[in-house]
Design a protein around this motif. Sequence first.
Motif, PDB file in Angstrom:
ATOM      1  N   VAL A  29      -0.421   6.871   6.552  1.00 14.79           N
ATOM      2  CA  VAL A  29       0.208   7.073   5.246  1.00 14.79           C
ATOM      3  C   VAL A  29      -0.829   7.318   4.149  1.00 14.79           C
ATOM      4  O   VAL A  29      -0.830   8.339   3.483  1.00 14.79           O
ATOM      5  CB  VAL A  29       1.110   5.869   4.878  1.00 14.79           C
ATOM      6  CG1 VAL A  29       1.764   6.077   3.500  1.00 14.79           C
ATOM      7  CG2 VAL A  29       2.162   5.651   5.950  1.00 14.79           C
ATOM      8  N   CYS A  30      -1.792   6.382   4.016  1.00 15.11           N
ATOM      9  CA  CYS A  30      -2.744   6.509   2.914  1.00 15.11           C
ATOM     10  C   CYS A  30      -4.100   7.030   3.331  1.00 15.11           C
ATOM     11  O   CYS A  30      -4.926   7.368   2.502  1.00 15.11           O
ATOM     12  CB  CYS A  30      -2.887   5.170   2.188  1.00 15.11           C
ATOM     13  SG  CYS A  30      -3.733   3.944   3.203  1.00 15.11           S
TER      14      CYS A  30
ATOM     15  N   CYS B 298      -2.711  -1.625   8.153  1.00 17.25           N
ATOM     16  CA  CYS B 298      -3.169  -1.192   6.828  1.00 17.25           C
ATOM     17  C   CYS B 298      -2.749  -2.262   5.821  1.00 17.25           C
ATOM     18  O   CYS B 298      -1.586  -2.663   5.776  1.00 17.25           O
ATOM     19  CB  CYS B 298      -2.555   0.155   6.449  1.00 17.25           C
ATOM     20  SG  CYS B 298      -2.980   0.635   4.757  1.00 17.25           S
TER      21      CYS B 298
ATOM     22  N   CYS C 241      -5.093   4.800   8.530  1.00 18.05           N
ATOM     23  CA  CYS C 241      -3.672   4.663   8.221  1.00 18.05           C
ATOM     24  C   CYS C 241      -3.060   6.052   8.063  1.00 18.05           C
ATOM     25  O   CYS C 241      -3.612   6.906   7.373  1.00 18.05           O
ATOM     26  CB  CYS C 241      -3.493   3.857   6.936  1.00 18.05           C
ATOM     27  SG  CYS C 241      -1.790   3.896   6.319  1.00 18.05           S
TER      28      CYS C 241
ATOM     29  N   CYS D  89      -0.169  -0.431   3.138  1.00 16.06           N
ATOM     30  CA  CYS D  89       1.091   0.162   3.579  1.00 16.06           C
ATOM     31  C   CYS D  89       1.788  -0.658   4.658  1.00 16.06           C
ATOM     32  O   CYS D  89       2.916  -0.350   5.026  1.00 16.06           O
ATOM     33  CB  CYS D  89       0.863   1.564   4.115  1.00 16.06           C
ATOM     34  SG  CYS D  89      -0.254   2.529   3.113  1.00 16.06           S
TER      35      CYS D  89
ATOM     36  N   THR E 267       1.390  -0.446   7.670  1.00 18.01           N
ATOM     37  CA  THR E 267       1.521   0.310   8.927  1.00 18.01           C
ATOM     38  C   THR E 267       0.611  -0.351   9.965  1.00 18.01           C
ATOM     39  O   THR E 267      -0.370  -1.009   9.613  1.00 18.01           O
ATOM     40  CB  THR E 267       1.091   1.778   8.737  1.00 18.01           C
ATOM     41  OG1 THR E 267      -0.170   1.782   8.072  1.00 18.01           O
ATOM     42  CG2 THR E 267       2.097   2.566   7.953  1.00 18.01           C
TER      43      THR E 267
HETATM   44 ZN    ZN Z   1      -2.111   2.801   4.414  1.00 20.65          ZN
END
Ligand code: ZN
Length: 438
Positions: free
Chosen positions: A368-369, A384, A366, A387, A389
């Motif tokens: 983002v994380c 994910c 992911c 998130c 995503t």
């Molecule tokens: Zn994520």
Amino acid sequence: MYVSFDDTDSNKGLCTTYLATEVIDKINLDLIGYPRLIRLNPAVPWKTRGNGSLFMKFGKGYGVKKEIGEINGKKIYSYLKSKKIFMDESELMEELLPIIKNNRCPESDTGVIVSRKKPSPFLYWKGVKQIVEKQEVLDILNEIGAEYHEFGNGRGLIGAACAMACRPRDRTYEYIAYRKKENWGTEREFDRYSVKEMDEKVTSTFNNWEEETQKPCIFPGTPCPVLYGIRGDSYADLFKAADLVKTETVDRHVIFQTNQGSDDHVLRKFDSLIPLSSYQIEGKVVKIEKIPGGHLIFVVETSFGNVDCTVYEPAKTFRNAITWLSPGDCVEVIGELRETPRTLNVEKLNVVSLTKELEKISNPLCEVCGRRMESVGKNKGYRCRDCKTTSSEAIYKENIRWILPGWYEPPPSARRHLSKPLKRMNEEQPLSFVNSRI
Ligand code: ZN
């Protein structure tokens, strides 16, 4: 005067080339040029064992002569030129027929032709690549004024006419040694490693020795009169080769000029793929799979649609090479197209170019994380959990390809008479494969 015949043998023994030695011995004329052993379309469903026809030219020889064999203690010569002979076709046919009757299998569909004129070379090319009908041959023979005789259903006339029509382009030779009559049907006696030595020393020969099984390939497995046959590019070298091979006593031997190892049977330009001929096709590998019996099928996408290509169990290590191909690889395949099941029986493979082989190693991360995404479902991508995503692409690594571009062929014992060995193409298989991938 030209003489040719075909379809005199059966699976029970005898052999059309042995009959040729009897004809050479007993006909009271000289051989002009080499006797020829001509192999025709191997895809013909009614072929005799090797689908080979015999052709000879007889006359009154003069000038330069070459030794080409020995029969009953008598040296056999072939002359370059002939004087005119005053004999007509029917007289020679009369001399021939008793010899043929004595040496043909009663169940065979023999055809015998005597002619002053040859059929057009077109007939040879059709006979080696496609299917020729008997009526077409009869029309041609009548047109050139040939004398012909048939036994059984006379199908042998087709092969005989095609052999007579041949004007060889690529030519090879075969030194055929025959067994003493009292040994016919018994096990052949030979020193196998003398064949290996011959194969190494006389490099213009081919298909003699199979390294991976340590087996000689020059001895037939059938109860026929042939002791062995050594194939090569040079007529003169075959005498040296035969001297090196240690066997039981040889009764007689003759060198034939042949179209073996020429690939004459392969169609390279064609508008459609019609079964019962051999083709060189090109395209992209779609998939590779094993089928029961140790055979292997790979599918090639061509401009004529997808073609199933089969490599059979006897091709042994050649199958291994195929398993290292990947979908997307560009290949050229030579083989015979069978009708049912519709498949190309592979004789040779050229790996033209290799694709990148990607292997999935994990789901994507992911953005983002940074945690690993989970699969939404087959071919639906990744997501994910926290998130929300998404990504469509997994993480791949590029595999090392364990095959190289180049030509690959089955071991000698699994090759067809007409197939051109890589050695004759000045090609060498880039790799050999001990292991299969699937
Ligand atoms: Zn994520």
